[in-house]
Motif scaffolding. Structure first.
Motif, PDB file in Angstrom:
ATOM      1  N   LEU A 166      37.829  30.436 -13.150  1.00 16.25           N
ATOM      2  CA  LEU A 166      37.541  31.042 -11.853  1.00 16.25           C
ATOM      3  C   LEU A 166      36.243  31.823 -11.969  1.00 16.25           C
ATOM      4  O   LEU A 166      36.079  32.639 -12.880  1.00 16.25           O
ATOM      5  CB  LEU A 166      38.679  31.985 -11.444  1.00 16.25           C
ATOM      6  CG  LEU A 166      38.614  32.603 -10.043  1.00 16.25           C
ATOM      7  CD1 LEU A 166      38.852  31.539  -8.975  1.00 16.25           C
ATOM      8  CD2 LEU A 166      39.645  33.722  -9.908  1.00 16.25           C
ATOM      9  N   VAL A 170      33.650  34.602 -10.562  1.00 13.99           N
ATOM     10  CA  VAL A 170      33.599  35.800  -9.726  1.00 13.99           C
ATOM     11  C   VAL A 170      32.236  36.464  -9.929  1.00 13.99           C
ATOM     12  O   VAL A 170      31.443  36.020 -10.757  1.00 13.99           O
ATOM     13  CB  VAL A 170      34.735  36.792 -10.064  1.00 13.99           C
ATOM     14  CG1 VAL A 170      36.089  36.188  -9.752  1.00 13.99           C
ATOM     15  CG2 VAL A 170      34.677  37.205 -11.539  1.00 13.99           C
ATOM     16  N   THR A 206      35.140  42.722 -14.156  1.00 14.64           N
ATOM     17  CA  THR A 206      34.430  41.461 -13.966  1.00 14.64           C
ATOM     18  C   THR A 206      33.398  41.221 -15.063  1.00 14.64           C
ATOM     19  O   THR A 206      33.163  40.084 -15.468  1.00 14.64           O
ATOM     20  CB  THR A 206      33.757  41.443 -12.574  1.00 14.64           C
ATOM     21  OG1 THR A 206      34.780  41.502 -11.561  1.00 14.64           O
ATOM     22  CG2 THR A 206      32.923  40.193 -12.368  1.00 14.64           C
ATOM     23  N   ASN A 225      39.839  40.835 -15.607  1.00 11.31           N
ATOM     24  CA  ASN A 225      40.399  41.269 -14.325  1.00 11.31           C
ATOM     25  C   ASN A 225      41.924  41.311 -14.313  1.00 11.31           C
ATOM     26  O   ASN A 225      42.524  42.257 -13.796  1.00 11.31           O
ATOM     27  CB  ASN A 225      39.897  40.359 -13.209  1.00 11.31           C
ATOM     28  CG  ASN A 225      38.384  40.311 -13.132  1.00 11.31           C
ATOM     29  OD1 ASN A 225      37.730  39.967 -14.114  1.00 11.31           O
ATOM     30  ND2 ASN A 225      37.811  40.648 -11.989  1.00 11.31           N
ATOM     31  N   ILE A 271      40.512  40.432  -7.714  1.00 12.57           N
ATOM     32  CA  ILE A 271      39.565  39.373  -7.353  1.00 12.57           C
ATOM     33  C   ILE A 271      39.017  39.704  -5.968  1.00 12.57           C
ATOM     34  O   ILE A 271      39.774  39.714  -4.989  1.00 12.57           O
ATOM     35  CB  ILE A 271      40.233  37.986  -7.316  1.00 12.57           C
ATOM     36  CG1 ILE A 271      40.941  37.687  -8.634  1.00 12.57           C
ATOM     37  CG2 ILE A 271      39.201  36.911  -6.984  1.00 12.57           C
ATOM     38  CD1 ILE A 271      40.025  37.590  -9.824  1.00 12.57           C
ATOM     39  N   TRP A 280      34.548  34.823  -4.916  1.00 12.82           N
ATOM     40  CA  TRP A 280      35.110  33.992  -5.975  1.00 12.82           C
ATOM     41  C   TRP A 280      34.831  32.526  -5.633  1.00 12.82           C
ATOM     42  O   TRP A 280      34.534  32.183  -4.489  1.00 12.82           O
ATOM     43  CB  TRP A 280      36.621  34.210  -6.139  1.00 12.82           C
ATOM     44  CG  TRP A 280      37.437  33.944  -4.897  1.00 12.82           C
ATOM     45  CD1 TRP A 280      37.858  34.870  -3.983  1.00 12.82           C
ATOM     46  CD2 TRP A 280      37.910  32.674  -4.421  1.00 12.82           C
ATOM     47  NE1 TRP A 280      38.559  34.261  -2.958  1.00 12.82           N
ATOM     48  CE2 TRP A 280      38.608  32.909  -3.215  1.00 12.82           C
ATOM     49  CE3 TRP A 280      37.815  31.364  -4.883  1.00 12.82           C
ATOM     50  CZ2 TRP A 280      39.203  31.887  -2.476  1.00 12.82           C
ATOM     51  CZ3 TRP A 280      38.405  30.342  -4.142  1.00 12.82           C
ATOM     52  CH2 TRP A 280      39.096  30.613  -2.963  1.00 12.82           C
ATOM     53  N   SER A 314      45.270  36.349  -5.789  1.00 16.96           N
ATOM     54  CA  SER A 314      44.922  36.836  -7.122  1.00 16.96           C
ATOM     55  C   SER A 314      46.097  36.682  -8.086  1.00 16.96           C
ATOM     56  O   SER A 314      45.922  36.266  -9.243  1.00 16.96           O
ATOM     57  CB  SER A 314      44.497  38.308  -7.056  1.00 16.96           C
ATOM     58  OG  SER A 314      43.325  38.477  -6.298  1.00 16.96           O
ATOM     59  N   ILE A 332      39.028  33.947 -16.108  1.00 18.99           N
ATOM     60  CA  ILE A 332      37.916  34.549 -15.380  1.00 18.99           C
ATOM     61  C   ILE A 332      36.624  34.388 -16.180  1.00 18.99           C
ATOM     62  O   ILE A 332      36.576  34.706 -17.369  1.00 18.99           O
ATOM     63  CB  ILE A 332      38.169  36.044 -15.118  1.00 18.99           C
ATOM     64  CG1 ILE A 332      39.500  36.258 -14.385  1.00 18.99           C
ATOM     65  CG2 ILE A 332      36.999  36.652 -14.330  1.00 18.99           C
ATOM     66  CD1 ILE A 332      39.521  35.759 -12.979  1.00 18.99           C
TER      67      ILE A 332
END
Length: 335
Positions: free
Chosen positions: A116, A118, A144, A149, A159, A164, A189, A199
């Motif tokens: 993911l 971010v 982040t 996270n 998030i 995102w 999230s 992340i």
């Protein structure tokens, strides 16, 4: 589905003052292969007309009206019409940094499925940012920067909803926008967390996040504290609770009482601890509050910490460290 296309979902309602800045920031993106799916949630101002004018000038912008009512039906409709292999969301009152899409897509391409993307966020407002939002920004950005996270997911939404990006397959595997649970960004999230999404750390500000008095997250009932506690309790019991271990609530303020009521209603036993001399040995909901030192007498407990004061939280964490307890396994901060 188009392989390199980024689908940007924008639900909007009565944001005529900010829509042009939002859309202009998308038009200024260094990455050009994108589409906007903008869904009007029954605006009563000129918002629909503003987006319509942009859609007439740029065929990448698609406009439709929400068939239901609220952000979730709007997101569901928008996603139904999205064609991209990359999915992201944007709020109609915020501003993308010019390289946001390029940066996020590139990081996903490099890391692959199961990740993911971010970015750091920067709150801004015509009247200045409150201390609470300033702390939230610093906390969120700290996580982040290291991609950690999920390590504090029970505290607050980890998030940022307008910042995102995910592969379409990963997004759908996590349930997409099918959930009807509010706050929808916090619920999503937790579903990213549930499916063990990784992340990708980021050190760049990719979104300017606008704050103002009539912002939806400030005014709508779906973003009241009890909704957040519902989500926290639901996912804790589903994902992290070990029913073979004693359960503890630490704290008897609003959050502690609310969670206690939920556990009692679900017939889940727990021990209730606090460090307030005025409450120790008192009964709330027919449950006696005990001194926090009783935690050491329990065999392998799991604790929900609902104490909000930061200094008290530090003292609690130091105490738990002495007991060799591990965060996100033995104890969980719900504030």
């Amino acid at each position: 589905m188009q392989k390199g296309l980024v689908s940007i979902l924008i639900p909007f309602k009565d944001t005529e003052d900010f829509l042009e800045e939002c859309l202009d920031s998308i038009l200024a993106q260094t990455y050009l292969d994108w589409e906007v799916i903008a869904v009007d949630d029954h605006s009563e101002d000129e918002s629909y007309g503003i987006v319509s004018q942009y859609a007439q000038k740029d065929t990448r912008i698609h406009l439709m009206r929400n068939l239901g009512k609220g952000i979730i039906p709007a997101l569901q409709l928008g996603y139904k019409n999205a064609k991209g292999n990359f999915i992201t969301r944007m709020d109609s009152d915020d501003i993308m940094m010019p390289h946001r899409l390029e940066k996020m897509r590139a990081s996903l391409q490099k890391k692959g499925r199961g990740h993911l993307s971010v970015g750091l966020v920067n709150y801004f407002s015509d009247r200045g940012i409150s201390n609470g939002y300033f702390k939230y920004e610093n906390w969120l950005n700290r996580l982040t920067r290291t991609g950690s996270n999920f390590s504090e997911i029970y505290k607050e939404c980890v998030i940022p909803s307008p910042c995102w990006m995910a592969f379409r397959e990963d997004f759908e595997a996590c349930g997409g926008f099918l959930s009807e649970r509010y706050p929808e960004d916090y619920d999503l999230s937790f579903r990213f967390y549930e499916h063990k999404m990784k992340i990708i750390p980021c050190n760049e500000v990719l979104l300017k996040w606008r704050d103002y008095d009539h912002r939806t997250s400030r005014t709508h009932k779906h973003y009241a504290q009890n909704y957040f506690l519902d989500i926290k309790t639901h996912y804790f019991l589903k994902l992290d609770r070990d029913a073979e271990r004693p359960l503890v609530i630490w704290g008897a303020g609003f959050k502690g009482k609310t969670i206690a009521k939920k556990l009692i209603a679900a017939n889940i036993d727990f021990t209730w601890l606090c460090d307030n001399p005025r409450k120790i040995d008192k009964k709330i909901y027919d449950q006696r509050l005990l001194h926090f030192s009783q935690l050491a007498t329990l065999e392998n407990p799991q604790s929900i910490i609902t104490v909000a004061n930061e200094e008290d939280q530090t003292e609690i964490e130091n105490y738990l460290l002495k007991l060799r307890q591990v965060p996100m396994k033995d104890y969980f901060f719900f504030c």
